[in-house]
Design an enzyme around this catalytic site. Structure first.
Site, PDB file in Angstrom:
ATOM      1  N   ALA A 110       0.857  -1.195   0.000  1.00  0.00           N
ATOM      2  CA  ALA A 110       0.000   0.000   0.000  1.00  0.00           C
ATOM      3  C   ALA A 110       0.886   1.236   0.000  1.00  0.00           C
ATOM      4  O   ALA A 110       2.076   1.165   0.350  1.00  0.00           O
ATOM      5  CB  ALA A 110      -0.908   0.016   1.229  1.00  0.00           C
ATOM      6  N   GLY A 126       1.722   2.364  -8.050  1.00  0.00           N
ATOM      7  CA  GLY A 126       2.298   1.613  -9.180  1.00  0.00           C
ATOM      8  C   GLY A 126       1.328   1.489 -10.344  1.00  0.00           C
ATOM      9  O   GLY A 126       1.663   0.875 -11.364  1.00  0.00           O
ATOM     10  N   GLU A 182      -5.842  -4.784  -8.612  1.00  0.00           N
ATOM     11  CA  GLU A 182      -5.629  -5.034  -7.175  1.00  0.00           C
ATOM     12  C   GLU A 182      -6.962  -5.047  -6.432  1.00  0.00           C
ATOM     13  O   GLU A 182      -7.201  -5.896  -5.568  1.00  0.00           O
ATOM     14  CB  GLU A 182      -4.710  -3.952  -6.590  1.00  0.00           C
ATOM     15  CG  GLU A 182      -3.285  -4.065  -7.097  1.00  0.00           C
ATOM     16  CD  GLU A 182      -2.377  -2.919  -6.691  1.00  0.00           C
ATOM     17  OE1 GLU A 182      -1.167  -3.111  -6.738  1.00  0.00           O
ATOM     18  OE2 GLU A 182      -2.877  -1.838  -6.346  1.00  0.00           O
TER      19      GLU A 182
HETATM   20  C1  5RP Z   1       0.602  -0.566  -6.854  1.00  0.00           C
HETATM   21  C2  5RP Z   1       0.334  -0.391  -5.419  1.00  0.00           C
HETATM   22  C3  5RP Z   1       1.432  -0.716  -4.462  1.00  0.00           C
HETATM   23  O1  5RP Z   1       0.960  -1.648  -3.545  1.00  0.00           O
HETATM   24  C4  5RP Z   1       1.858   0.498  -3.735  1.00  0.00           C
HETATM   25  O2  5RP Z   1       2.191   1.482  -4.693  1.00  0.00           O
HETATM   26  C5  5RP Z   1       3.038   0.232  -2.814  1.00  0.00           C
HETATM   27  O3  5RP Z   1       4.170  -0.013  -3.565  1.00  0.00           O
HETATM   28  P1  5RP Z   1       5.590  -0.289  -2.908  1.00  0.00           P
HETATM   29  O4  5RP Z   1       5.516  -1.614  -2.240  1.00  0.00           O
HETATM   30  O5  5RP Z   1       6.533  -0.266  -4.097  1.00  0.00           O
HETATM   31  O6  5RP Z   1       5.878   0.830  -1.944  1.00  0.00           O
HETATM   32  O7  5RP Z   1      -0.725  -0.021  -4.987  1.00  0.00           O
HETATM   33  O8  5RP Z   1      -0.487  -0.162  -7.642  1.00  0.00           O
END
Ligand code: 5RP
Length: 217
Positions: free
Chosen positions: A83, A97, A103
């Site tokens: 998250a 991301g 998701e």
């Molecule tokens: C992707 C997401 C990821 O879970 C979120 O961005 C966290 O990424 P990271 O583990 O690289 O910090 O929601 O869409």
């Protein structure tokens, strides 16, 4: 411990929730990548995984884990994902991301959502992280105007296309004191595929990597 060490620590901690020979849901991002690495290095053999993005599918397949379509599996026991922010009620902002829609689908199909994070992502009220909103390209400026009317400042993630062929608006300064109501409002706008609020379906467990070990929320 640096951020990468914390991600590795919590990625490995999530192995405890993986049943051998089961089909698991797997999210997207650098923390999930650590989970995939830990799973591949462990003695746990899963039957297959449902993936939330092309990037995760590629990593899973390279680790020798079969990727299957959610339409073939029915409900899943467990979904593991990261998250961008979480609050004390385990409500999340996701989509940094850009994989938020898949998701949200895999989370909705799963009985237990284990969110893997670190302490830097904990907030009392969601919204310091800009809220990602996936939009049908035709509706980009329409949705942007609606987000301004809702009090936000949308920024087009220019040059980025989601796995679903859509675009992302990152919306700054949203008032997310009532994230359940805001999630419904944004998801009801014409042209919105979904927003990155996970409040209607929050995580069931948040694992938080800290210097002192992994905490549970
Ligand atoms: C992707 C997401 C990821 O879970 C979120 O961005 C966290 O990424 P990271 O583990 O690289 O910090 O929601 O869409």
């Amino acid at each position: 411990m640096n951020q990468d060490d914390l991600k590795r620590q919590v990625g490995a901690a999530a192995l405890e929730y993986v049943q051998p020979d089961s089909i698991i849901g797997v999210g997207t991002g650098s923390t999930v990548n650590c989970f995939i690495e830990a799973l591949a290095a462990s003695a746990i053999r899963v039957e297959a995984a449902v993936s939330s993005s092309e990037a995760t599918s590629w990593l899973l397949e390279n680790a020798g884990i079969q990727v299957v379509d959610l339409n073939q599996t029915g409900g899943l026991d467990i979904y593991i994902d990261g998250a961008d922010e979480f609050d004390p009620h385990r409500r999340l902002i996701k989509g940094g991301g850009g994989a938020l829609t898949r998701e949200k689908i895999v989370a909705a199909a799963s009985r237990k959502f284990v969110c893997i994070t670190d302490a830097s992502k904990q907030v009392s009220v969601l919204g310091a992280f800009p809220l990602p909103v996936e939009v049908i390209p035709l509706a980009r400026s329409l949705v942007a105007r609606k987000m301004v009317a809702l009090g936000g400042q949308p920024e087009w993630r220019e040059g980025f296309t989601t796995d679903n062929g859509n675009w992302i608006l990152d919306v700054h300064n949203m008032d997310l004191v009532d994230p359940v109501s805001m999630e419904k409002t944004i998801n009801n706008l014409a042209g919105v595929v979904t927003c990155g609020l996970f409040a209607l379906r929050p995580a069931d467990l948040v694992l938080i990597a800290t210097e002192a070990g992994v905490r549970q929320l």
